[in-house]
Design a protein around this motif. Sequence first.
Motif, mmCIF file in Angstrom:
data_model
loop_
_atom_site.group_PDB
_atom_site.id
_atom_site.type_symbol
_atom_site.label_atom_id
_atom_site.label_comp_id
_atom_site.label_asym_id
_atom_site.label_seq_id
_atom_site.Cartn_x
_atom_site.Cartn_y
_atom_site.Cartn_z
ATOM 1 N N ALA A 1 -2.854 -7.497 -3.266
ATOM 2 C CA ALA A 1 -2.385 -6.103 -3.160
ATOM 3 C C ALA A 1 -1.419 -5.715 -4.255
ATOM 4 C CB ALA A 1 -1.731 -5.884 -1.801
ATOM 5 N N VAL A 2 -1.214 -6.565 -5.270
ATOM 6 C CA VAL A 2 -0.138 -6.273 -6.210
ATOM 7 C C VAL A 2 -0.555 -5.314 -7.318
ATOM 8 C CG1 VAL A 2 0.947 -8.493 -5.782
ATOM 9 C CG2 VAL A 2 -0.601 -8.249 -7.726
ATOM 10 N N ARG A 3 -1.829 -5.082 -7.508
ATOM 11 C CA ARG A 3 -2.240 -4.197 -8.596
ATOM 12 C C ARG A 3 -2.439 -2.778 -8.105
ATOM 13 N NH1 ARG A 3 -6.326 -7.716 -12.395
ATOM 14 N NH2 ARG A 3 -5.079 -9.616 -12.444
ATOM 15 N N GLU A 4 -2.236 -1.857 -9.033
ATOM 16 C CA GLU A 4 -2.318 -0.448 -8.687
ATOM 17 C C GLU A 4 -3.712 -0.067 -8.203
ATOM 18 O OE1 GLU A 4 -0.868 3.765 -10.686
ATOM 19 O OE2 GLU A 4 -1.335 2.069 -11.959
ATOM 20 N N ASN A 5 -4.747 -0.672 -8.771
ATOM 21 C CA ASN A 5 -6.124 -0.299 -8.414
ATOM 22 C C ASN A 5 -6.809 -1.369 -7.582
ATOM 23 O OD1 ASN A 5 -6.372 -2.256 -10.343
ATOM 24 N ND2 ASN A 5 -7.955 -1.223 -11.534
ATOM 25 N N CYS B 1 -3.823 -10.199 1.227
ATOM 26 C CA CYS B 1 -2.686 -9.280 1.237
ATOM 27 C C CYS B 1 -3.096 -7.819 1.418
ATOM 28 C CB CYS B 1 -1.885 -9.438 -0.057
ATOM 29 S SG CYS B 1 -0.951 -10.987 -0.140
ATOM 30 N N LEU B 2 -4.211 -7.395 0.803
ATOM 31 C CA LEU B 2 -4.633 -6.007 0.966
ATOM 32 C C LEU B 2 -5.068 -5.745 2.399
ATOM 33 C CD1 LEU B 2 -4.900 -3.423 -0.705
ATOM 34 C CD2 LEU B 2 -7.305 -3.988 -1.057
ATOM 35 N N ALA B 3 -5.688 -6.736 3.034
ATOM 36 C CA ALA B 3 -6.057 -6.588 4.439
ATOM 37 C C ALA B 3 -4.807 -6.489 5.309
ATOM 38 C CB ALA B 3 -6.925 -7.768 4.881
ATOM 39 N N GLN B 4 -3.794 -7.302 5.020
ATOM 40 C CA GLN B 4 -2.540 -7.241 5.771
ATOM 41 C C GLN B 4 -1.897 -5.868 5.617
ATOM 42 O OE1 GLN B 4 -1.441 -10.046 7.460
ATOM 43 N NE2 GLN B 4 0.408 -9.105 8.298
ATOM 44 N N PHE C 1 9.620 -4.648 -7.627
ATOM 45 C CA PHE C 1 8.243 -4.498 -8.110
ATOM 46 C C PHE C 1 7.243 -5.270 -7.259
ATOM 47 C CE2 PHE C 1 10.277 -7.938 -10.512
ATOM 48 C CZ PHE C 1 9.438 -9.007 -10.213
ATOM 49 N N CYS C 2 7.699 -5.978 -6.237
ATOM 50 C CA CYS C 2 6.851 -6.943 -5.531
ATOM 51 C C CYS C 2 6.711 -6.581 -4.065
ATOM 52 C CB CYS C 2 7.456 -8.346 -5.675
ATOM 53 S SG CYS C 2 6.452 -9.645 -4.943
ATOM 54 N N ILE C 3 5.490 -6.618 -3.566
ATOM 55 C CA ILE C 3 5.230 -6.300 -2.170
ATOM 56 C C ILE C 3 5.004 -7.543 -1.320
ATOM 57 C CG2 ILE C 3 2.700 -6.115 -2.337
ATOM 58 C CD1 ILE C 3 2.962 -3.537 -0.611
ATOM 59 N N VAL C 4 5.060 -8.722 -1.955
ATOM 60 C CA VAL C 4 4.726 -9.957 -1.263
ATOM 61 C C VAL C 4 5.551 -10.185 0.008
ATOM 62 C CG1 VAL C 4 4.747 -12.480 -1.455
ATOM 63 C CG2 VAL C 4 3.737 -11.094 -3.263
ATOM 64 N N PRO C 5 6.898 -10.031 -0.009
ATOM 65 C CA PRO C 5 7.634 -10.294 1.230
ATOM 66 C C PRO C 5 7.165 -9.467 2.415
ATOM 67 C CG PRO C 5 9.144 -10.181 -0.625
ATOM 68 C CD PRO C 5 7.799 -9.721 -1.141
ATOM 69 N N THR D 1 2.392 -12.263 -20.067
ATOM 70 C CA THR D 1 3.004 -10.956 -20.301
ATOM 71 C C THR D 1 2.179 -9.872 -19.627
ATOM 72 O OG1 THR D 1 1.838 -10.882 -22.420
ATOM 73 C CG2 THR D 1 4.112 -11.619 -22.445
ATOM 74 N N PHE D 2 2.865 -8.969 -18.934
ATOM 75 C CA PHE D 2 2.198 -7.962 -18.123
ATOM 76 C C PHE D 2 2.758 -6.576 -18.411
ATOM 77 C CE2 PHE D 2 2.661 -11.890 -15.596
ATOM 78 C CZ PHE D 2 1.332 -12.276 -15.569
ATOM 79 N N GLN D 3 1.890 -5.617 -18.471
ATOM 80 C CA GLN D 3 2.319 -4.231 -18.544
ATOM 81 C C GLN D 3 2.606 -3.743 -17.129
ATOM 82 O OE1 GLN D 3 -0.057 -1.620 -20.979
ATOM 83 N NE2 GLN D 3 -0.903 -3.332 -22.143
ATOM 84 N N TYR D 4 3.788 -3.176 -16.938
ATOM 85 C CA TYR D 4 4.130 -2.694 -15.608
ATOM 86 C C TYR D 4 3.143 -1.621 -15.157
ATOM 87 C CZ TYR D 4 6.319 -0.289 -11.764
ATOM 88 O OH TYR D 4 6.533 0.288 -10.534
ATOM 89 N N SER D 5 2.706 -1.756 -13.925
ATOM 90 C CA SER D 5 1.955 -0.679 -13.271
ATOM 91 C C SER D 5 2.445 -0.597 -11.834
ATOM 92 C CB SER D 5 0.443 -0.936 -13.316
ATOM 93 O OG SER D 5 0.109 -2.097 -12.580
ATOM 94 N N LYS D 6 2.342 0.558 -11.252
ATOM 95 C CA LYS D 6 2.878 0.783 -9.917
ATOM 96 C C LYS D 6 2.148 -0.076 -8.893
ATOM 97 C CE LYS D 6 4.224 5.622 -10.669
ATOM 98 N NZ LYS D 6 4.033 7.013 -10.195
ATOM 99 N N ARG D 7 2.924 -0.790 -8.088
ATOM 100 C CA ARG D 7 2.361 -1.489 -6.940
ATOM 101 C C ARG D 7 2.608 -0.618 -5.723
ATOM 102 N NH1 ARG D 7 4.335 -5.157 -11.143
ATOM 103 N NH2 ARG D 7 3.358 -7.192 -10.843
ATOM 104 N N PRO D 8 1.570 -0.134 -5.088
ATOM 105 C CA PRO D 8 1.779 0.726 -3.918
ATOM 106 C C PRO D 8 2.633 0.027 -2.868
ATOM 107 C CG PRO D 8 -0.521 0.762 -4.611
ATOM 108 C CD PRO D 8 0.138 -0.313 -5.413
ATOM 109 N N GLY D 9 3.595 0.769 -2.339
ATOM 110 C CA GLY D 9 4.447 0.224 -1.295
ATOM 111 C C GLY D 9 5.707 -0.450 -1.788
ATOM 112 N N THR D 10 5.921 -0.486 -3.104
ATOM 113 C CA THR D 10 7.128 -1.111 -3.646
ATOM 114 C C THR D 10 8.152 -0.043 -4.033
ATOM 115 O OG1 THR D 10 6.291 -1.114 -5.913
ATOM 116 C CG2 THR D 10 5.784 -3.029 -4.548
ATOM 117 N N PRO D 11 9.452 -0.356 -3.985
ATOM 118 C CA PRO D 11 10.471 0.620 -4.393
ATOM 119 C C PRO D 11 10.304 1.081 -5.832
ATOM 120 C CG PRO D 11 11.481 -1.164 -3.144
ATOM 121 C CD PRO D 11 10.052 -1.566 -3.392
#
Length: 505
Positions: A62-66, A95-98, A175-179, A345-355
Amino acid sequence: MSSIDRSQSAGGTRTYEVRTYGCQMNVHDSERLSGLLEDAGYVRAPEGSDGDADVVVFNTCAVRENADNKLYGNLGHLAPKKASRPGMQIAVGGCLAQKDRDTIVKRAPWVDVVFGTHNIGKLPVLLERARVQEEAQVEIAESLEAFPSTLPTRRESAYAAWVSISVGCNNTCTFCIVPALRGKEKDRRPGDILAEIEALVAEGVSEITLLGQNVNAYGSDIGDREAFSKLLRACGTIDGLERVRFTSPHPRDFTDDVIAAMAETPNVMPQLHMPLQSGSDPVLKAMRRSYRQERYLGIIEKVRAAIPHAAISTDIIVGFPGETEEDFEQTLHVVREARFAQAFTFQYSKRPGTPAAEMDGQIPKKVVQERYERLVALQEEISWEENKKQVGRTLELMVAEGEGRKDGTTHRLSGRAPDSRLVHFTKPEQEVRPGDVVTVEITYAAPHHLLAEGAVLGVRRTRAGDAWEKRNTEKAARPAGVLLGLPKVGVPEPLPVATGGCAVD
């Protein structure tokens, strides 16, 4: 009626396919999903079946925007196949199912089962219930029902294995929705971990990777701040265990006793993956990363003093909301000072549900891309310079399976050095198997691999190689059952575009 009888009564031996997205934790969870299905009488579908299995399981991230678009695209691709194949079932977990729960069945009503990160052990039961009741089963547990390592596991390799020491995470990185999806950290008992490692070694495994979303925070749940360093030292007493690695640690919890345990335990490898994310103190504060640049570089300095040949890698996010050019320059400064062997190295993209997705100061894509390219160019230069220092060294490699994509045409084999660098070496006249150990001299360095173009200096046949040979002999004779080992995690592409994975925190 047993689970095997039930699966066969549904129309003979049924096949399955598991598709995995995301981090190391998801990869290891998929090993368990495969083990559960095989324990219930299913047989793994042949490679390249592309949705032609009787059961297709999506283990999602679930960490990617798409991430949701990718899932529903794949589910849509399977819809006509399912319509033309009575009895075919589709399950969605991870995670996306959760996170999305009932949304999945609403958007893709042909899905039979939705399960979460805390109840993967229920998959066979939910599949059977969906078949009997002829309706979708959605079951999402809010907390861990049983530690996943108690479940059957179909491991993809005979010589190396993931070993989970904890699940969940107590950090609140913006940036993380894992918790929110994996829950608070839960630690396994040290005795249970060591018993699993000893069982793996008895089966021929010679390398293990200790796995946790914040692996070096191990002990916080059981009230022992030095539990992780004690665990590393205990691994050093296990006869036959040649290599120990771990991923991923957090700088906040990286203490001197861990550095000492790494340096003083011979089978703990001289390798460290230490996520940086940003070199800017203001950005680290906005990320809620509980360390600053000085603390991070101090850890690197201590590790290098204790383990001079350690290869250190990291994760970096470019373009976090509010990042200024000065902030980015601070990241480049840390990269120059730390001299990472490799950086994801990663380009930031919005993770839905993160601050962070709701923060002001979102950076334009063009600016993020330009900074990303500058960072990659600098790290490529440093990686190449660091690899050139390996030329002339004599190294012991554990022969790997499937790591060298061009090995067939170059007449080479591939292996991993103790510091995890990938080395392609000349194929010797003597037979060598994955899990065996060869001694080579490095003759050439590229940014992402090394070459040993001369004759192999020595070959040591190992119990791990014996285990690989036995597994493949049995596989040729009959469908594979529950296996042991570590799924291959390939060398990253020189210019990765993805966002960070769950277990890389």
